[in-house]
Design a protein around this motif. Structure first.
Motif, PDB file in Angstrom:
ATOM      1  N   UNK A 215       0.944  -1.123   0.141  1.00  0.00           N
ATOM      2  CA  UNK A 215       0.097   0.013   0.125  1.00  0.00           C
ATOM      3  C   UNK A 215       0.880   1.261   0.032  1.00  0.00           C
ATOM      4  N   UNK A 216       0.389   2.235  -0.210  1.00  0.00           N
ATOM      5  CA  UNK A 216       0.893   3.587  -0.168  1.00  0.00           C
ATOM      6  C   UNK A 216       1.959   3.851  -1.440  1.00  0.00           C
ATOM      7  N   UNK A 217       3.067   4.435  -0.758  1.00  0.00           N
ATOM      8  CA  UNK A 217       4.183   4.458  -1.773  1.00  0.00           C
ATOM      9  C   UNK A 217       4.703   3.465  -2.383  1.00  0.00           C
ATOM     10  N   UNK A 218       4.894   2.149  -1.506  1.00  0.00           N
ATOM     11  CA  UNK A 218       5.533   1.094  -2.158  1.00  0.00           C
ATOM     12  C   UNK A 218       4.490   0.249  -3.122  1.00  0.00           C
ATOM     13  N   UNK A 219       3.251   0.729  -3.122  1.00  0.00           N
ATOM     14  CA  UNK A 219       2.261  -0.029  -4.075  1.00  0.00           C
ATOM     15  C   UNK A 219       2.522   0.650  -5.283  1.00  0.00           C
TER      16      UNK A 219
ATOM     17  N   UNK B  77      -6.469  -5.652  -1.310  1.00  0.00           N
ATOM     18  CA  UNK B  77      -6.988  -6.251   0.038  1.00  0.00           C
ATOM     19  C   UNK B  77      -6.028  -6.390   1.130  1.00  0.00           C
ATOM     20  N   UNK B  78      -6.140  -6.817   2.180  1.00  0.00           N
ATOM     21  CA  UNK B  78      -5.262  -6.819   3.382  1.00  0.00           C
ATOM     22  C   UNK B  78      -4.676  -8.260   3.056  1.00  0.00           C
ATOM     23  N   UNK B  79      -3.443  -8.346   3.601  1.00  0.00           N
ATOM     24  CA  UNK B  79      -2.683  -9.746   3.431  1.00  0.00           C
ATOM     25  C   UNK B  79      -3.319 -10.669   4.092  1.00  0.00           C
TER      26      UNK B  79
ATOM     27  N   UNK C  42      10.703  -4.306   2.788  1.00  0.00           N
ATOM     28  CA  UNK C  42       9.961  -2.993   2.742  1.00  0.00           C
ATOM     29  C   UNK C  42       8.871  -2.834   3.312  1.00  0.00           C
ATOM     30  N   UNK C  43       8.826  -1.570   4.107  1.00  0.00           N
ATOM     31  CA  UNK C  43       7.564  -1.511   4.973  1.00  0.00           C
ATOM     32  C   UNK C  43       6.338  -1.710   4.162  1.00  0.00           C
ATOM     33  N   UNK C  44       5.509  -2.084   4.926  1.00  0.00           N
ATOM     34  CA  UNK C  44       4.045  -2.283   4.091  1.00  0.00           C
ATOM     35  C   UNK C  44       3.767  -3.049   2.994  1.00  0.00           C
ATOM     36  N   UNK C  45       4.821  -3.999   2.875  1.00  0.00           N
ATOM     37  CA  UNK C  45       5.063  -4.944   1.619  1.00  0.00           C
ATOM     38  C   UNK C  45       4.868  -6.300   2.214  1.00  0.00           C
ATOM     39  N   UNK C  46       4.029  -7.201   2.064  1.00  0.00           N
ATOM     40  CA  UNK C  46       4.258  -8.670   2.494  1.00  0.00           C
ATOM     41  C   UNK C  46       3.867  -9.540   1.046  1.00  0.00           C
TER      42      UNK C  46
END
Length: 344
Positions: free
Chosen positions: A269-273, A297-299, A308-312
């Motif tokens: 999500x966000x910048x990394x998306x 959606x949610x992981x 990377x933050x916010x990346x799964x």
């Protein structure tokens, strides 16, 4: 003379002085006769001469393995340049595919660490490892570049494109343009150490004209987005390491054979998306998987965290069939009735 360079004493693998009575002497001529002069030269270069220099049969075996990795890299480069015409197939660097431009930047940055020479300009304040007589760092970084940056990353990703794209396609020629410049730079950087190997490569690369020892360091023309490429691909390579670990777990568990039998889902999500979206279909080639998609959606609970933050990430075995030519597992295998074993 303007400077004097001295080195430590040569000892055996246990640190003992060599003597005939101990039977621990290793004669240079014997090493050359059995393994070749370049192995001896690589041992000399790879050893930090500021202290004692250790040599033994076991140490030489490790040097042989290092040499093979470098030589196999050079063989791959030359094999995939066999049908490349540097004049007729030349593409301006800014028209290459993004990962090819990044590979050129990697090669340039390595050369800058070795020598300050760039476009004929030398900076005496930055002599590089060669200028500082730091030959062990030269040998170390060249080995790492061949095994990790090229073998474990760029060339590994490139194989699909080199082997399955149409021979004269822009995608394949872009790769060959990058390989041509990389081979020229790498051969020159290796020449002071692996002199015989570098000359062999040079003769194949240039049809036997001149010698590599008549050349200067390679002059690069970098892409306009070189700085952006360093940042983008450095970030993606960090994520790639996490993805490959997950794929390896799947392989060890017997759920896939090679990584191409796997698929990757990234939850961001966000910048990394936005960052991941910018790579589009290139992601599956970077991860060497048959599929890589940015999921909405949610992981789920089984998705693993990444650097990377916010990346799964979640990996799974592909449900599709394997193409007999490109080896990717795709939904369109058999879509063409004339070629039931192939994808589009």
């Amino acid at each position: 003379y303007q400077a004097l360079l001295t080195h430590g004493f040569v000892v055996d693998g246990s640190g003992h002085k060599m003597s005939k009575s101990k039977g621990n002497v290793i004669a240079p001529q014997e090493v050359m006769d059995q393994l070749g002069a370049d192995i001896l030269r690589l041992w000399v270069a790879a050893t930090d001469y500021s202290g004692e220099l250790s040599i033994s049969r076991e140490i030489l075996k490790r040097v042989v393995e290092s040499y093979r990795r470098i030589r196999n890299t050079l063989r791959f480069l030359l094999a995939n340049l066999a049908d490349f015409d540097p004049v007729g197939n030349r593409l301006p660097v800014d028209e290459w595919l993004e990962i090819d431009r990044y590979a050129l930047v990697m090669m340039h940055d390595l050369q800058r660490e070795m020598t300050p020479s760039e476009l004929g300009v030398k900076d005496p304040a930055l002599p590089g490892h060669y200028g500082n007589y730091e030959f062990h760092l030269v040998a170390q970084k060249l080995q790492t570049f061949c095994s990790e940056d090229l073998g474990g990353f760029y060339l590994d990703i490139l194989k699909d494109r080199l082997y399955t794209a149409p021979a004269d396609s822009r995608a394949r020629r872009s790769a060959q343009n990058a390989l041509f410049h990389i081979t020229h730079s790498l051969t020159r950087l290796l020449a002071p150490i692996l002199s015989f190997t570098a000359q062999e490569v040079w003769e194949v690369l240039n049809g036997g004209e001149q010698s590599v020892f008549e050349q200067t360091w390679y002059e690069f023309r970098l892409p306009q987005d070189a700085e952006a490429l360093r940042a983008r691909w450095g970030k993606l390579r960090a994520l790639r390491s996490d993805v490959l670990k997950r794929l390896e777990e799947l392989r060890i568990g017997g759920k896939i054979g090679s990584s191409l039998a796997g698929e990757v889902e990234l939850f961001a999500k966000g910048e990394n998306r936005a960052f991941l979206d910018s790579f589009d279909d290139d992601l599956r080639f970077v991860f060497i998987t048959s599929g890589a998609r940015i999921a909405d959606g949610s992981p789920p609970e089984d998705a693993a965290a990444t650097v990377l933050p916010d990346v799964k990430v979640r990996v799974s075995a592909s449900a599709h069939q394997k193409c007999g030519r490109c080896w990717h597992y795709r939904a369109d295998v058999g879509a063409n009735r004339q070629h039931p074993a192939l994808c589009e």
